[in-house]
Design an enzyme around this catalytic site. Structure first.
Site, PDB file in Angstrom:
ATOM      1  CG  ASP A 223      -1.853   1.206   1.235  1.00 26.73           C
ATOM      2  OD1 ASP A 223      -2.042   1.812   0.167  1.00 26.73           O
ATOM      3  OD2 ASP A 223      -2.395   1.521   2.309  1.00 26.73           O
TER       4      ASP A 223
ATOM      5  CE  LYS B  48      -0.203   3.334   3.576  1.00 24.85           C
ATOM      6  NZ  LYS B  48      -0.974   3.759   4.752  1.00 24.85           N
TER       7      LYS B  48
ATOM      8  CG  ASP C  86      -3.301   5.556   2.861  1.00 27.46           C
ATOM      9  OD1 ASP C  86      -3.071   4.393   2.473  1.00 27.46           O
ATOM     10  OD2 ASP C  86      -2.735   6.055   3.854  1.00 27.46           O
TER      11      ASP C  86
ATOM     12  NE  ARG D 178     -11.893   2.837   5.051  1.00 26.57           N
ATOM     13  CZ  ARG D 178     -11.781   3.754   6.010  1.00 26.57           C
ATOM     14  NH1 ARG D 178     -12.736   4.658   6.171  1.00 26.57           N
ATOM     15  NH2 ARG D 178     -10.732   3.770   6.801  1.00 26.57           N
TER      16      ARG D 178
END
Length: 460
Positions: A233, A240, A310, A314
């Protein structure tokens, strides 16, 4: 049987005595006078985790002492027996007494034997343990095997653990237990109505996919497990920081732990009709990456506005949960490494869990405590559901505000579960930041043992 355990007769094994501080101080440990003097001269005082090997007259090791401290020390770390594999010399050993919980001590020994040696040769297993009497060593072995599977998958770096490699690991597990395996890959996801999974993974050269395992008697109750499989990720366009990206190889920890749980279920032959769904993607940055304020349909129907790229976990879980929900399972469980908010609230060791079923929540909490696999219930607080509202779509995946991040994520996922009889959501960390007895630094098996105990009680 797990390789940490030996099959030799107990009388051929070197005894290990667990020593509480009070027992040591009152001379309650059954040692002869020379051994006691040696221990005292060596500074042994039964401090928590303190280790001492007592010599025989010929110089061999005749006895092992491991300090437990007092009751509060053991409460702080009930896995002290997990230190032993890293301390013991080569040989076969047995527990001469019960430290507190013999099941947990044997499990801790097996978990403490773990080594990740894919890229660097690790020391071979030197010490083995004769299984203690009265414990279900088959059950302990499958828990330890499951932990090894989860840890190995999480610890493997993303260059060797992309969506394809995760699918291969799932297929290998399915073949081991004679389960059916399927996989929807790349553009087929969009064609077969998994638009959110496709959107998150489309920027990576490694195609996204939905892994599907089915096992068990069709007459048994349906239990479906869904695991977040984000193999790396970057955060996507909402990139990030370097420090935030440092251990993002672990972002498929939900998938790893779902596979670990599936291993235990199938190995124990629980009376369930099991389905495992893993949306496996890499959240990358490229010209075709999904962007903030993009809007996508979902499998269930509601349109989703992207508040933050980010908050991708979900999204992929939403499509997988919607598919699972279509079968109206008796119990639907999802695991994912989802929110930093959960770590702020409860730290790395205690994942929060969510369910609207109070009876299920009580059972989960009881099994988590009994198995020393901690979980803590958090509320699906209805008033916060309005925070997910979007002005241009049916729902926003990451509303601004920053409050109650783990709860808001759970409420988002709840929107995609309607028909399942019971639903359990667990926001795990999947990582041990610093080594502890039985828990080396790195990927960790979280929540799987507790849920396995729950399922064993319900469907054993």
């Amino acid at each position: 049987m797990h390789p940490a355990f030996a099959t030799v007769p107990a009388e051929e094994a070197v005894p290990i005595t667990f020593v509480a501080k009070a027992t040591w101080e009152t001379m309650g440990v059954p040692l002869d006078a020379p051994a006691r003097r040696f221990a005292e001269a060596s500074g042994f005082a039964a401090k928590p985790g303190q280790y001492l090997a007592l010599p025989a007259a010929n110089g061999d090791v005749s006895h092992i002492l491991l300090g437990l401290g007092d009751a509060s020390d053991l409460a702080r770390d009930p896995f002290l027996a997990g230190k032993l594999p890293g301390l013991l010399p080569a040989g076969t050993f047995r527990f001469a007494n019960a430290p507190d919980d013999m099941h947990l001590a044997a499990l801790a020994f097996a978990l403490g034997s773990y080594r990740f040696d894919r890229y660097r040769k690790a020391d071979a297993q030197k010490a083995t343990l004769v299984p203690p009497e009265g414990v279900d060593i088959a059950d302990i072995s499958r828990m330890a095997d499951a932990a090894t599977l989860a840890r190995d998958l999480i610890n493997t770096p993303a260059n060797d653990m992309g969506p394809g490699e995760l699918a291969a690991a799932a297929e290998s597990l399915a073949q081991r237990f004679g389960a059916k395996f399927g996989c929807i890959v790349g553009d087929d996801l969009r064609q077969r109505n998994f638009p959110l999974i496709h959107a998150v993974g489309m920027a990576s050269p490694r195609a996204p996919r939905l892994i599907d395992i089915a096992w068990g008697d069709p007459a048994h109750p349906k239990v479906t497990l869904v695991g977040k499989g984000v193999c790396f990720d970057t955060g996507g366009v909402d990139l990030k920081t370097a420090s935030g990206m440092q251990i993002m190889k672990k972002d498929m920890g939900g998938a790893a732990n779902v596979l670990a749980l599936a291993l235990m279920i199938m190995d124990a032959k629980l009376k369930v009709r099991l389905r495992v769904l893993i949306p496996a993607v890499e959240n990358s940055v490229a010209g075709n990456a999904f962007r903030p304020l993009d809007i996508f349909p979902s499998r269930k129907g509601p349109t989703v506005e992207i508040g933050n790229t980010d908050a991708e976990g979900r999204l992929v879980l939403a499509d997988a949960l919607a598919l699972a929900d279509e079968e109206k399972p008796d119990l639907l469980i999802d695991l994912g490494t989802l929110t930093g908010a959960a770590r702020v609230a409860l730290g790395p060791d205690i994942p929060p869990f969510y369910t609207s079923d109070d009876a299920l929540a009580l059972d989960v909490a009881r099994c988590a405590q009994a198995e020393n696999d901690p979980l803590w219930r958090m509320p699906l607080w209805p008033a916060y559901d309005a925070w997910l509202d979007s002005k241009v779509a049916d729902i926003n995946n990451a509303p601004s505000g920053g409050f109650a991040g783990s709860i808001v994520c759970a409420l988002f996922l709840q929107r995609f579960v309607e028909a399942a009889k019971n639903w359990l959501h667990v926001d795990i960390y999947g990582w041990t930041p610093s080594a502890k007895p039985a828990r080396p630094e790195g990927g960790e098996c979280q929540a799987a043992r507790a849920i396995y105990r729950l399922l064993s009680e319900r469907y054993g």
